[in-house]
Design an enzyme around this catalytic site. Structure first.
Site, PDB file in Angstrom:
ATOM      1  N   GLU A   1       0.811  -1.223   0.000  1.00  0.00           N
ATOM      2  CA  GLU A   1       0.000   0.000   0.000  1.00  0.00           C
ATOM      3  C   GLU A   1       0.841   1.268   0.000  1.00  0.00           C
ATOM      4  O   GLU A   1       0.611   2.190  -0.769  1.00  0.00           O
ATOM      5  CB  GLU A   1      -0.930   0.024   1.228  1.00  0.00           C
ATOM      6  CG  GLU A   1      -2.198  -0.768   1.050  1.00  0.00           C
ATOM      7  CD  GLU A   1      -3.159  -0.557   2.206  1.00  0.00           C
ATOM      8  OE1 GLU A   1      -3.440   0.599   2.535  1.00  0.00           O
ATOM      9  OE2 GLU A   1      -3.611  -1.563   2.775  1.00  0.00           O
TER      10      GLU A   1
ATOM     11  N   ASP B   1      -1.970  -3.924   3.436  1.00  0.00           N
ATOM     12  CA  ASP B   1      -2.044  -3.966   4.898  1.00  0.00           C
ATOM     13  C   ASP B   1      -2.940  -5.100   5.394  1.00  0.00           C
ATOM     14  O   ASP B   1      -3.938  -5.448   4.752  1.00  0.00           O
ATOM     15  CB  ASP B   1      -2.560  -2.629   5.440  1.00  0.00           C
ATOM     16  CG  ASP B   1      -1.512  -1.528   5.358  1.00  0.00           C
ATOM     17  OD1 ASP B   1      -0.352  -1.839   5.042  1.00  0.00           O
ATOM     18  OD2 ASP B   1      -1.854  -0.360   5.611  1.00  0.00           O
TER      19      ASP B   1
ATOM     20  N   TYR C   1       2.030  -3.785  13.560  1.00  0.00           N
ATOM     21  CA  TYR C   1       0.939  -3.032  12.941  1.00  0.00           C
ATOM     22  C   TYR C   1       0.161  -2.255  13.989  1.00  0.00           C
ATOM     23  O   TYR C   1      -0.242  -2.795  15.021  1.00  0.00           O
ATOM     24  CB  TYR C   1       0.011  -3.997  12.210  1.00  0.00           C
ATOM     25  CG  TYR C   1      -0.941  -3.324  11.261  1.00  0.00           C
ATOM     26  CD1 TYR C   1      -0.474  -2.468  10.261  1.00  0.00           C
ATOM     27  CD2 TYR C   1      -2.312  -3.549  11.342  1.00  0.00           C
ATOM     28  CE1 TYR C   1      -1.342  -1.851   9.377  1.00  0.00           C
ATOM     29  CE2 TYR C   1      -3.197  -2.946  10.463  1.00  0.00           C
ATOM     30  CZ  TYR C   1      -2.700  -2.094   9.489  1.00  0.00           C
ATOM     31  OH  TYR C   1      -3.569  -1.484   8.621  1.00  0.00           O
TER      32      TYR C   1
END
Length: 712
Positions: A7, A83, A296
């Site tokens: 991304e 993601d 993350y």
């Protein structure tokens, strides 16, 4: 060559270095497609055929799609690595559709940290696109499109306001409800009584706990004075208890708790925290290595992996603090049914990159947040703090006073987290049971109950999480949207609704109460989760929402009116209706409330121009100070419009006059035929050739690089 698509462009270089020359890494730069504006309502959704979405490539991304297609065609394999969340899954699906890839067989990489071991492990064990997650994201997007289009259009037509949305409107109601609670609050008087005792030369404070063995409340001074009269000069200890208390560490950060703690400790806004965390996740240069520093950062899970505990945390804690400081992974468990648990809690990617080391290579803000995340994650895997707690009760004349103290006998997790831990316990001197101690001070205090505290950004996020509206990826953006729409103000981290925000919330709550209710919005989120888990279809969720919403919308849109127009107290001279303050594109103005039947609007009073004491050099009338539409002041002739003299601003630096000679001439101007074209440079630094008769003649030709076309 294999093509990997992620991304964010910032990940390309890092992942490319890890995988080597046989891989090329490109970025989709977020979503490449969105709903079109075709069909019923301009929603880009085929309502009558299973709510089928119609997606089109974002015009701004057309060049990028062409580049991706070109590279995909030349690649031996295309691997998708967006993601690891609902939005990322949808982006991978859109990429597969655009690039003509088989959704069932195309490899989909999932990694929760950007480190070499994590990337290599993902390459070895690829998965495939989860269509349930894709359907969930599509449903979310369609819900937001329908609500956004219908409500925003209605708000613009009826109230001249910008927008309304699903999560945004529910969050705004939380904020306005808090404001209304504060406004409606009536403080109540109450009193407290503390005594200060002299114990072995040290002062110890104790608070009145019970009166005649019962809980109590002192409402006024008279009641308090009656109690004060019963307090003796000295008071005996009637109970002294010591106990051992185990204090567990806090759990690792979720998105929400990270934002709350970053505000509490550093006064970072939610957006600032998320931006910093994004950089820490995507990777920074540390000690010659470009590496992701945290896992993350969009997660509602507090789980920590066995790999991190046994491979990183346990050896590190044992070596630095000792084996007795090692805790257990049981401290990280799923907290509620709404938690997705797809990711771990937010933690560092390696214990060897300590906050002290990392601080030498990153910005001050990045270092602060990294230390907070690092220490919190490690502390969550350490032993409990152990305290010896002492509770002492003093009693005389039916009055019971109590004091409590604590002594830390084992610091446990505080060995690393003490800087951020809030410990308000006090250490008591040695106190003996059945012994009387003198009272050296009595402190009665008049107090008043306090209104609910105003929301901070962190409290908004916490409340959204608690009631189940929004998700980790939307907390910060929701607050940002409300602020950009002019519905809330944020000063010093404190969130208050603006007058516009109050009006919008009032009207939406009046005409669409179910849409802005917490339970309705939370139920929508739960349905999206059910779609993600394969327990509900997109068609079912959309049908359940769409038809009742449209029916309600059609029934109230004509009835909806501009609530809360404030009356000025004056009467319209034309029709006798009250004059009110209205809101237009250019701000507030006064007009008749009977519009459109009566369009009366009082003329604005003109401010009298102030004379400067100077005389106009052209007509001899006095010069006056005026204000232009931009609010800038200037001096001009009072005889306007007959005399249009404006005094030049002597303080303003004048642009240098460029004189061109024959040596500068390139060729005659083909437009005016009297000037010549010469080399010039525009405001942005762009080179071109233009006419020497400018501004009378605007002819110009761009100077472009060889191989490109230019023109007038």
């Amino acid at each position: 060559m294999k093509l990997i698509i992620v991304e964010s462009p910032k990940k390309c270089d890092t992942i490319g270095r890890y995988l080597g020359k046989y891989y090329k890494v490109m970025a989709s730069q977020g979503h490449i497609r969105d709903l079109s504006k075709k069909g019923k309502g301009g929603f880009g959704i085929d309502i009558d055929h299973g709510f089928e979405p119609d997606f089109i490539v974002d015009k701004k991304k057309a060049w990028l799609v062409d580049e991706l297609k070109k590279n995909a065609k030349d690649a031996s394999e295309v691997i998708l690595a967006t993601d690891p969340d609902r939005e990322g899954e949808a982006i991978s699906w859109h990429l597969a559709e655009i690039l003509g890839l088989d959704v069932q067989t195309t490899k989909r990489l999932q990694f929760h940290e950007i480190t070499k071991p994590a990337i290599e492990e993902a390459i070895k064990n690829p998965g495939h696109i989860d269509l349930n997650l894709v359907n969930s994201q599509e449903t979310r997007r369609m819900l937001d499109r329908i609500l956004g289009f219908k409500l925003s259009n209605l708000m613009q037509r009826k109230m001249n306001y910008k927008s309304a949305g699903r999560v945004q409107s529910a969050a705004l109601k939380l904020i306005t409800d808090n404001d209304e609670e504060i406004a409606a609050f009536v403080p109540e008087e109450y009193w407290t009584i503390d005594i200060t005792l002299n114990i072995n030369g040290k002062s110890v404070k104790a608070s009145l706990e019970k009166v005649d063995g019962k809980d109590f409340r002192l409402h006024n001074k008279e009641e308090t004075d009656a109690i004060l009269a019963r307090i003796p000069a000295e008071i005996p200890v009637v109970s002294l208890e010591k106990s051992i208390k185990h204090v567990p560490s806090k759990l690792p950060f979720t998105t929400s708790t990270m934002q709350q703690e970053a505000f509490a400790k550093f006064h970072f806004s939610t957006k600032r925290t998320q931006d910093i965390a994004q950089r820490l996740y995507e990777g920074l240069d540390v000690n010659g290595e470009h590496v992701g520093l945290i896992t993350y950062m969009r997660t509602d899970s507090v789980r920590i992996s066995d790999e991190f505990f046994y491979g990183h945390a346990k050896p590190y804690i044992t070596k630095k603090y000792g084996e007795e400081y090692v805790g257990h992974i049981k401290s990280a468990k799923k907290q509620s049914d709404r938690v997705q648990d797809a990711h771990e809690g937010i933690r560092p990617t390696g214990t060897h990159r300590t906050p002290e080391v990392v601080a030498n290579y990153v910005t001050a803000d990045e270092a602060k947040l990294y230390r907070l995340i690092y220490d919190r994650a490690l502390a969550s895997l350490m032993s409990d703090k152990i305290q010896e707690v002492t509770s002492v009760i003093f009693e005389a004349n039916g009055l019971t006073f109590k004091t409590t103290g604590a002594r830390t006998v084992f610091d446990g997790y505080e060995a690393i987290y003490k800087e951020f831990d809030e410990d308000d316990t006090k250490l008591l001197p040695e106190i003996h049971d059945k012994t009387s101690y003198s009272i050296k001070k009595v402190d009665p205090q008049q107090k008043y109950t306090k209104a609910p505290a105003r929301f901070t950004e962190a409290k908004v996020v916490k409340t959204m999480e608690e009631v189940g509206i929004g998700r980790p990826s939307t907390y910060a953006t929701t607050i940002t949207k409300l602020r950009e729409s002019g519905y809330i103000d944020i000063k010093g981290g404190i969130v208050t609704p603006t007058e516009d925000g109050k009006r919008v919330s009032y009207v939406l709550n009046k005409y669409f109460p179910e849409l802005v209710s917490v339970s309705y919005t939370a139920n929508m989120e739960n349905q999206l989760d059910q779609i993600s888990d394969g327990e509900m279809t997109r068609d079912h969720a959309m049908s359940e929402f769409y038809y009742p919403f449209i029916e309600k919308f059609n029934s109230v849109q004509d009835a909806m009116w501009k609530d809360h127009e404030k009356e000025t107290g004056e009467i319209c001279p034309k029709c006798g209706s009250p004059m009110v303050i209205k809101k237009g594109r250019f701000g507030e103005f006064v007009a008749c409330s009977n519009y459109p039947e009566c369009s009366y609007k009082p003329a604005k009073e003109k401010t009298k121009a102030v004379e400067t004491g100077e005389i106009c050099p052209q007509c001899g009338k006095p010069l006056v100070e005026r204000v232009n539409k931009k609010g800038d002041k200037f001096v001009a002739c009072s005889g306007y419009p007959a005399c249009k003299y404006i005094k030049a601003n002597e303080d303003k630096p004048k642009a240098p006059v460029i004189v061109f000679t024959e040596a500068d001439y390139i060729k005659p101007c083909p437009q005016c035929r009297t000037g010549h074209l010469v080399n010039k440079v525009g405001k942005t630094g762009t080179k071109y050739i233009g006419c020497t008769n400018f501004p009378k003649c605007h002819y110009h030709e761009w100077i472009v690089k060889k191989g490109k076309k230019g023109g007038k």
